[in-house]
Design a protein around this motif. Structure first.
Motif, PDB file in Angstrom:
ATOM      1  N   ILE A   1      41.234  34.854   0.096  1.00 36.29           N
ATOM      2  CA  ILE A   1      41.137  35.034  -1.356  1.00 36.29           C
ATOM      3  C   ILE A   1      42.278  34.364  -2.121  1.00 36.29           C
ATOM      4  CG2 ILE A   1      39.769  37.140  -1.146  1.00 36.29           C
ATOM      5  CD1 ILE A   1      42.377  38.674  -1.804  1.00 36.29           C
TER       6      ILE A   1
ATOM      7  N   ASP B   1      36.222  39.629 -11.452  1.00 37.71           N
ATOM      8  CA  ASP B   1      34.851  39.714 -10.943  1.00 37.71           C
ATOM      9  C   ASP B   1      34.765  40.578  -9.682  1.00 37.71           C
ATOM     10  OD1 ASP B   1      36.045  38.063  -9.099  1.00 37.71           O
ATOM     11  OD2 ASP B   1      34.664  36.378  -9.358  1.00 37.71           O
TER      12      ASP B   1
ATOM     13  N   GLN C   1      35.957  39.082  -6.053  1.00 36.36           N
ATOM     14  CA  GLN C   1      35.336  37.940  -5.390  1.00 36.36           C
ATOM     15  C   GLN C   1      36.199  36.693  -5.533  1.00 36.36           C
ATOM     16  OE1 GLN C   1      32.529  38.164  -3.513  1.00 36.36           O
ATOM     17  NE2 GLN C   1      32.845  36.034  -2.874  1.00 36.36           N
ATOM     18  N   ASN C   2      36.780  36.498  -6.699  1.00 33.67           N
ATOM     19  CA  ASN C   2      37.621  35.324  -6.958  1.00 33.67           C
ATOM     20  C   ASN C   2      38.916  35.761  -7.625  1.00 33.67           C
ATOM     21  OD1 ASN C   2      35.713  32.954  -6.297  1.00 33.67           O
ATOM     22  ND2 ASN C   2      34.464  34.250  -7.657  1.00 33.67           N
ATOM     23  N   TRP C   3      39.995  35.046  -7.306  1.00 30.18           N
ATOM     24  CA  TRP C   3      41.327  35.410  -7.771  1.00 30.18           C
ATOM     25  C   TRP C   3      42.032  34.193  -8.352  1.00 30.18           C
ATOM     26  CZ3 TRP C   3      43.172  40.470  -7.433  1.00 30.18           C
ATOM     27  CH2 TRP C   3      42.339  41.349  -6.731  1.00 30.18           C
ATOM     28  N   VAL C   4      42.855  34.455  -9.381  1.00 31.17           N
ATOM     29  CA  VAL C   4      43.633  33.405 -10.050  1.00 31.17           C
ATOM     30  C   VAL C   4      45.112  33.729  -9.896  1.00 31.17           C
ATOM     31  CG1 VAL C   4      44.156  32.269 -12.240  1.00 31.17           C
ATOM     32  CG2 VAL C   4      41.805  33.004 -11.733  1.00 31.17           C
TER      33      VAL C   4
ATOM     34  N   LYS D   1      36.556  35.957   3.552  1.00 32.56           N
ATOM     35  CA  LYS D   1      37.062  34.849   2.751  1.00 32.56           C
ATOM     36  C   LYS D   1      38.569  34.937   2.575  1.00 32.56           C
ATOM     37  CE  LYS D   1      36.669  33.231  -2.081  1.00 32.56           C
ATOM     38  NZ  LYS D   1      35.977  33.477  -3.377  1.00 32.56           N
TER      39      LYS D   1
ATOM     40  N   ASP E   1      32.981  34.285   2.236  1.00 31.94           N
ATOM     41  CA  ASP E   1      32.636  32.949   1.763  1.00 31.94           C
ATOM     42  C   ASP E   1      31.458  32.370   2.543  1.00 31.94           C
ATOM     43  OD1 ASP E   1      33.916  32.556   4.157  1.00 31.94           O
ATOM     44  OD2 ASP E   1      35.567  31.367   3.327  1.00 31.94           O
TER      45      ASP E   1
ATOM     46  N   ARG F   1      43.149  32.483   8.179  1.00 33.69           N
ATOM     47  CA  ARG F   1      43.139  32.682   6.734  1.00 33.69           C
ATOM     48  C   ARG F   1      44.397  33.453   6.366  1.00 33.69           C
ATOM     49  NH1 ARG F   1      37.853  35.366   8.335  1.00 33.69           N
ATOM     50  NH2 ARG F   1      38.946  34.832  10.272  1.00 33.69           N
TER      51      ARG F   1
ATOM     52  N   ILE G   1      35.024  40.785   1.274  1.00 31.05           N
ATOM     53  CA  ILE G   1      34.746  39.608   0.454  1.00 31.05           C
ATOM     54  C   ILE G   1      34.525  38.432   1.400  1.00 31.05           C
ATOM     55  CG2 ILE G   1      35.610  38.096  -1.355  1.00 31.05           C
ATOM     56  CD1 ILE G   1      34.985  40.956  -2.273  1.00 31.05           C
TER      57      ILE G   1
ATOM     58  N   SER H   1      41.911  39.265 -10.674  1.00 40.68           N
ATOM     59  CA  SER H   1      40.481  39.044 -10.527  1.00 40.68           C
ATOM     60  C   SER H   1      39.737  39.824 -11.595  1.00 40.68           C
ATOM     61  CB  SER H   1      39.997  39.503  -9.142  1.00 40.68           C
ATOM     62  OG  SER H   1      38.584  39.469  -9.062  1.00 40.68           O
TER      63      SER H   1
END
Length: 657
Positions: free
Chosen positions: A132, A185, A188-191, A130, A124, A100, A122, A183
């Protein structure tokens, strides 16, 4: 990685109480570095370090690196890691299965003396950390995406990352671009934001590819280097709420903040890789750590303000003790006393460890030069940050040093032979260079001084002849247009075998903190960095209006309005200052102000109100305390209340009181 040699640490140990009673803002040096605990991976056979996380079984993190730390709020920190491997890891460096590009942990552990325990990572899937920020994993396209920094503003979390095109030789790689992901949240999730990016150039030399974030005074400061570990350190900043707005970033140009990235100049001479920067409120100092491949060690610098001047490098941890060491990410919760905790990586066994150092007062104070006494030089010939022109090196433990065990030397029977070091300076600013020199009896032509980078023009030097005992030499000079200078001490060998020894060298900035206080270096009639105008005004160039020199600043207007000359100046918090300048005005002048305030229209720290015209240049003075600020805005201006009104100002000075 190249194997790393050992150095001796030189420091004066002072207690925390002495620091605080002296008023803070002391220059610092790290001592007593120890490895506290393993952070990731499985313990090796015979290893006695605590391993609270057991990431190899709890999260399938068997090999990983980095460990970037920042306070995420809510009583937790984030710990962010780079390329990570699980089942099938090769066990020696970054390679193998379960790959990863990055993984993220949370921690609420405040007792760092026994290690850094995670709350969770974090994930998955159960017991699987996970990735990220995804990557293509295609060589010469996007082989991986590596995080380099993190910061939280409000409830939004941000990661600075680099898109790696190709891994090259040790310490060298190329990037496609650097960007910011966010992020909302809790991680937990990233843009990956589409436009908050710094594209690399065709030569892979854009200076904003790897970063460290620091929040201060309503801004996020971004310290950055090019891809790899061999570049200088640059600086940008952005208002906290505008991290994703690339056009809101401003770049340090040596005097002030420019909207042009091309105007950026270094704040620190590299070679620098894997930056970490924090503000230590107990000592009133910013701390910067990075790997210096040439010195084969992780080093630390410190400064009273975000823009510097930054101290010379001090050895934090060497690869002789910790083979393959290549970063030191500072824990934000260890900034309340002398014990500094940080996470490091070692290439073999490709995992991360918590370490601790004790911060003490630096022997050499606010010295901008690295290795001033040659005490941590590993071996002859001389090593970075010093280098030799001609013939020379380091005398180690030969009993010839002025202080300590070592000193630098040059020796030959002909030609120019010198010790040199490069350092960042602020343009058109006064500095004092000092050093202790002794020579052979036949020396007739020595020089001690400073010049522009790459053997540029001399900005100041003093000659010396035969000095059979150590004698202190001193040169005060103005840096001129230079942002980098070379300091040097050398001899022309004219009379056969000739030598010079050098020890205890220092470079310190002059007392006046105002840049271009006399406006002499302003290139045109419009005020440019570091000066700016609110309302209507600029620079009188060669018009005969100056108090001294050829130029002065002015503001002028014939409509009711506020008009001022202004400059942002870096200061030390909770420190008293005296601001002075010379002003004269039109006879219509009846409401002027001279003083300092918090940036971006913040509270006035103190000001002098001027209610009468000033026909001839008169000195005005205002005293203030900087409070919690690291930068203030100084100003001289007026309200135009009675038709055409003007104010001329010259020779600004700001000094600590």
């Amino acid at each position: 990685m190249i194997r790393i040699q050992s150095w001796k640490q030189c420091a004066v140990v002072l207690s925390l109480g002495i620091f605080l009673s002296a008023g803070g803002a002391w220059a610092l040096t790290p001592t007593n570095v120890t490895q506290v605990a393993r952070v990731t991976g499985a313990g090796l056979s015979g290893e006695s370090l605590p391993n609270p996380n057991q990431t190899h079984v709890n999260y399938e993190v068997m090999g990983t690196d980095l460990g970037i730390l920042w306070d995420k709020g809510g009583g937790e920190v984030f710990a962010l890691f780079g390329d990570t491997f699980g089942h099938g890891w090769c066990g020696n460096g970054g390679c193998g299965g379960g790959w990863r590009s990055n993984v993220l942990a949370k921690s609420s552990d405040r007792n760092l003396a026994d290690g850094l325990a995670f709350s969770t990572m974090i994930q998955d899937a159960s017991r699987h950390a996970k990735e990220i920020l995804p990557s293509k994993k295609l060589d010469f396209d996007e082989i991986t995406v590596i995080p380099t920094a993190g910061v939280t503003v409000g409830s939004r979390h941000y990661i600075h990352y680099m898109s790696v095109n190709h891994w090259g030789d040790a310490g060298r790689w190329s990037t496609n671009y650097a960007g910011i992901a966010y992020s909302d949240d809790n991680g937990q999730n990233w843009v990956k934001h589409a436009s908050a990016r710094w594209p690399n150039n065709a030569t892979f030399s854009n200076p904003f590819q790897m970063a460290a974030f620091v929040k201060n005074g309503g801004f996020v400061y971004m310290y950055a280097t090019p891809n790899g570990r061999f570049g200088n350190v640059f600086l940008a900043r952005v208002p906290e709420g505008a991290l994703l707005n690339i056009n809101d970033y401003r770049y340090w140009d040596g005097n002030g903040w420019s909207a042009s990235q091309a105007a950026a100049v270094p704040v620190v001479i590299g070679v620098a890789g894997e930056l970490s920067v924090v503000y230590h409120p107990t000592f009133g100092r910013f701390l910067m750590t990075y790997l210096n491949e040439h010195r084969q060690a992780v080093v630390m610098r410190d400064a009273a303000t975000p823009t510097g001047p930054w101290s010379g490098e001090k050895i934090l941890a060497s690869g002789a003790r910790f083979p393959g060491l290549y970063n030191a990410f500072i824990h934000p919760w260890s900034l309340t006393g002398p014990d500094l905790y940080f996470v490091t990586s070692q290439w073999t066994p490709y995992n991360t460890f918590l370490m601790r150092a004790t911060l003490t007062a630096d022997t050499f104070g606010d010295n901008l030069l690295s290795e001033p006494g040659f005490e941590t030089q590993a071996a002859t010939p001389t090593m970075a940050p010093w280098w030799v022109i001609g013939q020379g090196g380091v005398d180690r433990g030969l009993g010839q040093a002025r202080t300590g065990s070592n000193e630098g030397f040059v020796r030959y029977n002909s030609g120019w032979n010198a010790l040199k070091q490069s350092v960042v300076v602020q343009p058109y600013t006064d500095y004092t260079l000092r050093g202790w020199v002794r020579t052979s009896a036949n020396n007739t032509e020595g020089y001690f001084g400073a010049r522009g980078a790459n053997n540029g023009p001399v900005v100041g030097e003093t000659p010396f002849g035969s000095m059979t005992n150590y004698s202190q030499l001193s040169v005060t000079f103005n840096s001129g247009p230079n942002t980098i200078i070379e300091v040097y001490s050398g001899i022309w060998a004219r009379n056969g075998d000739t030598w010079m020894q050098l020890d205890d060298v220092s470079l310190t900035r002059g007392a006046n903190l105002v840049a271009q206080g006399g406006f002499e270096q302003q290139p045109g009639s419009a005020a440019t960095s570091p000066w700016y105008v609110e309302g209507n005004g600029g620079v009188d160039r060669g018009l005969g209006f100056a108090r001294s020199g050829a130029n002065n600043g002015y503001v002028r207007n014939n409509v009711k309005s506020w008009n001022a000359l202004k400059q942002e100046v870096a200061v030390t918090p909770n420190t008293n200052y005296v601001l002075s300048a010379w002003v004269r005005t039109s006879n219509t002048f009846n409401e002027g102000y001279f003083g300092a305030r918090v940036l971006r229209g913040g509270p006035i720290l103190n000001e002098l109100k001027l209610t009468q015209p000033v026909a001839g240049y008169t000195q005005v003075t205002a005293q203030f305390n900087s409070g919690t600020q690291h930068s203030v805005e100084i100003f001289a201006g007026f309200w135009a209340n009675a038709g055409d009104t003007w104010l001329q100002a010259d020779d600004f000075v700001l000094t600590r009181n």
